[in-house]
Design a protein around this motif. Structure first.
Motif, short mmCIF file in Angstrom:
data_model
loop_
_atom_site.label_atom_id
_atom_site.label_comp_id
_atom_site.label_asym_id
_atom_site.label_seq_id
_atom_site.Cartn_x
_atom_site.Cartn_y
_atom_site.Cartn_z
N ARG A 366 0.81 -1.21 0.00
CA ARG A 366 0.00 0.00 0.00
C ARG A 366 0.85 1.27 0.00
O ARG A 366 0.32 2.36 -0.21
N LYS A 369 1.23 4.03 -4.62
CA LYS A 369 -0.10 4.48 -5.02
C LYS A 369 -0.59 3.72 -6.25
O LYS A 369 0.21 3.29 -7.08
N ASP A 372 0.77 4.93 -9.57
CA ASP A 372 2.20 4.97 -9.79
C ASP A 372 2.68 3.99 -10.85
O ASP A 372 3.77 4.14 -11.39
#
Length: 465
Positions: A366, A369, A372
């Motif tokens: 996590r 993102k 990303d």
């Protein structure tokens, strides 16, 4: 057989264009039947030719010849696809398995891994230097497919996904050109291949970040009878609350002996044996009927599930996710449905099928993102996978439908928040979901990049983005 080979125009085209410098197998040539084997016999197709390049330049040449002659092709890294992504009827297979060199760069703790390597190749070489990188939980899978689709493994809790440890890749594009993709070179392509790579290019080499793995780990299989499910659920929830980088996989299987569904559990502790036994004491106290846990090298732990996803028989898989805490009613319902399917189809050879819940802490996952990189299965949840195995082709439709239905049932009950990831692991989802179902908020960007890097949709057998 010579006449058949002469009539195989695809084989003759590549034999002429490649000037005998690259191994080519076709029907009637020794080794061909072995070359079209796949982990699932249901995924085997009769290619016109199977070609074995040894370098990136040779891969490029093959692609250019195929495109110039309008010959369809697929890429095979390690025979592992339970679907047909690496198989083709009457086209060619570009088989990368002769490209299997692993180079360790000690100073930077990085590995250069060719696209035809398996995780066993990587683990063996890296361990000589006291290193490891994030691999799978089965070591005879290829690195290529596993990395490009995300890459979960025992070291994920500590080091993230395989794609989170990917620094650079060498790629052959749909037009045969060779490019590098990294955060510096072709960063948009690098974004795309980390999660949807097989839909964009052929990856002939990866540069991966490695990590020190100097100590052995504690792992192995435990088998419990079905009546222990309440206690297993209780331990799973306890593990969810306190785990840092300890792994725990549990699920349901049906050993051929006795043909009764049981609970399988595999703990993983990357630390001292004393601490491992203390952490997993509640699990061991439940009373397994079989205990194969031991203190072992990491590379051995990476092979724990090998025999459950071995070659032979027909296979299908489905992927979903589930949030903790787990409820006994959910898991009992899944167990009961699995037991009914196994019991009603025992004559079709369904033993050794599995439903597994992978409880590897997701905090590190996590940290990246969703936007990303293309990969979109990041959330406060765990993967749940259905791995079916059967022998009778008459069960094909029923087995695949069951895998999809079971995955959807788990997903609906354990539905994740809308602001999190898609809740499906592409490497195990086969073709149960479309691009939006697998890439979520990243789908539109992938579609635009597909137009740039593969406008003719040459790479479409894995996911049709």
């Amino acid at each position: 057989m010579e006449l058949e080979l002469e009539e195989n125009t695809i084989y003759q085209t590549f034999l002429s264009e490649l000037e005998g410098k690259i191994q080519i197998l076709a029907p009637g040539i020794d080794g061909y039947e072995e070359s079209i084997r796949r982990r699932s016999t249901a995924a085997e197709k009769h290619a016109a030719a199977v070609i074995f390049p040894r370098t990136t330049d040779e891969v490029s040449k093959i692609v250019k010849v195929a495109r110039a002659n309008r010959i369809e092709f697929v890429v095979c890294c390690g025979w592992q696809s339970a679907g047909c992504a690496s198989s083709i009827e009457n086209g060619i297979v570009i088989d990368l398995r002769k490209m299997n060199t692993v180079t360790v760069h000690e100073e930077s703790k990085t590995l250069t891994v060719q696209g035809g390597c398996t995780w066993a190749d990587v683990n063996e070489e890296a361990s000589r230097w006291g290193l490891a990188t994030v691999g799978g939980i089965v070591n005879h899978t290829s690195v290529g497919g596993h990395i490009l689709g995300g890459g979960y493994g025992w070291l994920t809790a500590r080091n993230g996904l395989a794609i989170d440890n990917l620094l650079e890749a060498e790629l052959v594009l749909a037009d045969g050109s060779i490019v590098q993709a990294s955060s510096i070179e072709n960063p948009d392509l690098f974004w795309a291949i980390r999660g949807a790579g097989a839909s964009f290019a052929i990856a002939t080499s990866f540069t991966l970040q490695a990590h020190y793995q100097l100590n052995p780990v504690w792992s192995g299989k435990l088998i419990f009878t079905a009546d222990k499910l309440p206690s297993i659920v209780e331990f799973a929830n306890r593990h969810h609350e306190r785990a840092e980088d300890q792994g725990f996989i549990f699920g349901f299987m049906c050993p051929p002996a006795g043909f009764k569904p049981v609970i399988i559990a595999v703990p993983f502790y990357n630390g001292t044996q004393e601490d491992a036994k203390k952490y997993f004491k509640e699990l061991l106290d439940i009373g397994p009927v079989i205990d194969q846990t031991s203190w072992m090298p990491y590379e051995q732990a990476n092979a724990t599930f090998n025999d459950h996803v071995s070659f032979g028989a027909r296979k299908s898989s489905g992927s979903s996710t589930v949030k903790a805490p787990f409820t006994l009613s959910l898991l009992q319902a899944v167990f009961d449905e699995f037991a009914r399917f196994i019991g009603s189809n025992r004559d079709a050879g369904v033993e050794r099928s599995l439903v597994v819940f992978t409880l590897i802490p997701y905090k590190k996952i996590r940290e990246v993102k969703l936007e990303d990189m293309a990969y979109a299965n990041r959330g406060d949840y765990y993967n749940a996978d259905v791995w079916l195995r059967w022998k009778d082709p008459a069960l094909d439709h029923k087995a695949r439908a069951f895998a999809r239905a079971m995955s959807e049932r788990i997903h609906q009950i354990g539905r994740t928040a809308k602001d999190q990831g898609v809740g499906a692991y592409a490497n195990n989802a086969e073709h149960q979901l479309d691009a939006m179902g697998l890439f979520g908020v990243n789908t539109d960007q992938l579609v635009e990049l597909k137009k740039k890097y593969d406008p003719d949709n040459v790479f479409r057998t894995w996911r049709d983005v």
